[in-house]
Design a protein around this motif. Structure first.
Motif, PDB file in Angstrom:
ATOM      1  N   TYR A 126       0.853  -1.175   0.000  1.00 43.41           N
ATOM      2  CA  TYR A 126       0.000   0.000   0.000  1.00 43.41           C
ATOM      3  C   TYR A 126       0.897   1.235   0.000  1.00 43.41           C
ATOM      4  N   ASP A 128       1.403   4.861   1.967  1.00 49.55           N
ATOM      5  CA  ASP A 128       1.057   5.761   3.068  1.00 49.55           C
ATOM      6  C   ASP A 128       1.281   7.183   2.578  1.00 49.55           C
ATOM      7  N   SER A 130      -0.266   9.869   3.961  1.00 46.77           N
ATOM      8  CA  SER A 130      -0.615  10.833   5.000  1.00 46.77           C
ATOM      9  C   SER A 130       0.548  11.801   5.218  1.00 46.77           C
ATOM     10  N   THR A 153      -8.720   3.512  -1.335  1.00 44.88           N
ATOM     11  CA  THR A 153      -8.169   3.187  -0.033  1.00 44.88           C
ATOM     12  C   THR A 153      -8.266   1.683   0.224  1.00 44.88           C
ATOM     13  N   SER A 205      -3.485   6.644   4.945  1.00 42.04           N
ATOM     14  CA  SER A 205      -2.402   5.842   5.501  1.00 42.04           C
ATOM     15  C   SER A 205      -2.216   4.517   4.768  1.00 42.04           C
ATOM     16  N   ARG A 206      -3.258   4.061   4.065  1.00 44.67           N
ATOM     17  CA  ARG A 206      -3.126   2.820   3.281  1.00 44.67           C
ATOM     18  C   ARG A 206      -3.920   2.982   1.987  1.00 44.67           C
ATOM     19  N   ASN A 241       5.316   6.485   1.845  1.00 42.48           N
ATOM     20  CA  ASN A 241       5.967   5.403   2.576  1.00 42.48           C
ATOM     21  C   ASN A 241       5.290   4.092   2.217  1.00 42.48           C
ATOM     22  N   VAL A 243       3.780   0.472   2.667  1.00 45.37           N
ATOM     23  CA  VAL A 243       3.207  -0.328   3.758  1.00 45.37           C
ATOM     24  C   VAL A 243       2.853  -1.681   3.178  1.00 45.37           C
ATOM     25  N   VAL A 249       5.122  -2.158   7.994  1.00 47.74           N
ATOM     26  CA  VAL A 249       5.863  -1.265   7.126  1.00 47.74           C
ATOM     27  C   VAL A 249       6.894  -2.047   6.352  1.00 47.74           C
TER      28      VAL A 249
END
Length: 253
Positions: A126, A128, A130, A153, A205-206, A241, A243, A249
């Motif tokens: 995924y 990230d 955010s 999402t 976030s994902r 980032n 995931v 992570v």
């Protein structure tokens, strides 16, 4: 003491009192945490950059295919009429111009006879997005077309953002942070907004898929291949980032 001297003394005393008050403990506010700010030295890394590969090489333009994607591990997703296979000569195309010589290989929405969308998905991770997650891209729009970001999402919900790239005479390189974007729900099958006219909060976030749409048909009057109205994307970069799809992570893309 003159009247003016008395006034100056009073003002000085008032200033001293205010300074002492500012230095005094905050009372009931003592111990409260300061507002949280995102540290700009913790920007997410480049998650992907897609610059498109011109395949097959012996044709100047054709419907985009998975082989057009050069970033390792990235899957191409097409939505709208392309997904529904309305016609072989419609949908999102990949184009390479012979002239001018500096014209890039780009994706093009002109042949979309109904609204269409393109998204990219990493098979292992995924995104990230955010905090300081962002998109950079080089685009050019014509007519009334406005290019917008879309995301899916992890819970399967699709959103389209209020950020929009306008029409321009030449290519434009721009960037924006996804946290600054407001979101509407998106019906991905028809590539139109749906359900509510309220702005929605998307869980950045994902993010499962990320891409773009202009929520409009292409050059319908020109059978899809004119320049009257379409969106073009030379390249796109996503800073996020990774995931792992297991939820932890990931150390790499």
């Amino acid at each position: 003491m003159t009247r003016n001297s008395s006034l100056l003394v009073a003002l000085a005393a008032c200033g001293l009192s205010l300074a002492l008050f500012a230095q005094a403990p905050a009372g009931n506010d003592a111990g409260k945490k300061a507002p949280k700010f995102v540290a700009e030295d913790h920007r997410p890394p480049l998650f992907l950059r897609e610059d498109w590969k011109h395949v097959p090489a012996n044709t100047p333009e054709h419907p985009i295919v998975q082989e057009s994607v050069v970033t390792p591990g990235i899957e191409l997703k097409l939505y709208g009429e392309t997904k529904q296979h309305i016609g072989p000569d419609t949908g999102v195309w990949e184009i390479q111009r012979v002239t001018p010589k500096d014209d890039p290989t780009f994706v093009y929405t002109g042949p979309c006879m109904t609204p269409c969308a393109l998204a990219l998905r990493h098979k292992d991770n995924y995104m990230d997005l955010s905090n300081l997650g962002k998109i950079r891209w080089r685009t050019k729009q014509t007519g009334f077309h406005l290019l917008r970001p879309i995301i899916k999402t992890a819970d399967g919900t699709w959103y389209v953002g209020d950020y929009a790239e306008p029409a321009s005479t030449d290519w434009r390189e721009t960037e924006f942070t996804l946290s600054d974007v407001r979101w509407h729900l998106l019906n991905i099958d028809h590539v139109v907004t749906t359900k509510s006219d309220q702005w929605m909060k998307a869980d950045l976030s994902r993010v499962d898929e990320i891409g773009f749409t202009d929520l409009m048909p292409g050059n319908v009057a020109d059978n899809g291949h004119g320049t009257s109205g379409a969106s073009r994307v030379d390249w796109i970069e996503v800073y996020a980032n990774p995931v792992a799809r297991s939820g932890s992570v990931s150390a790499s893309k």
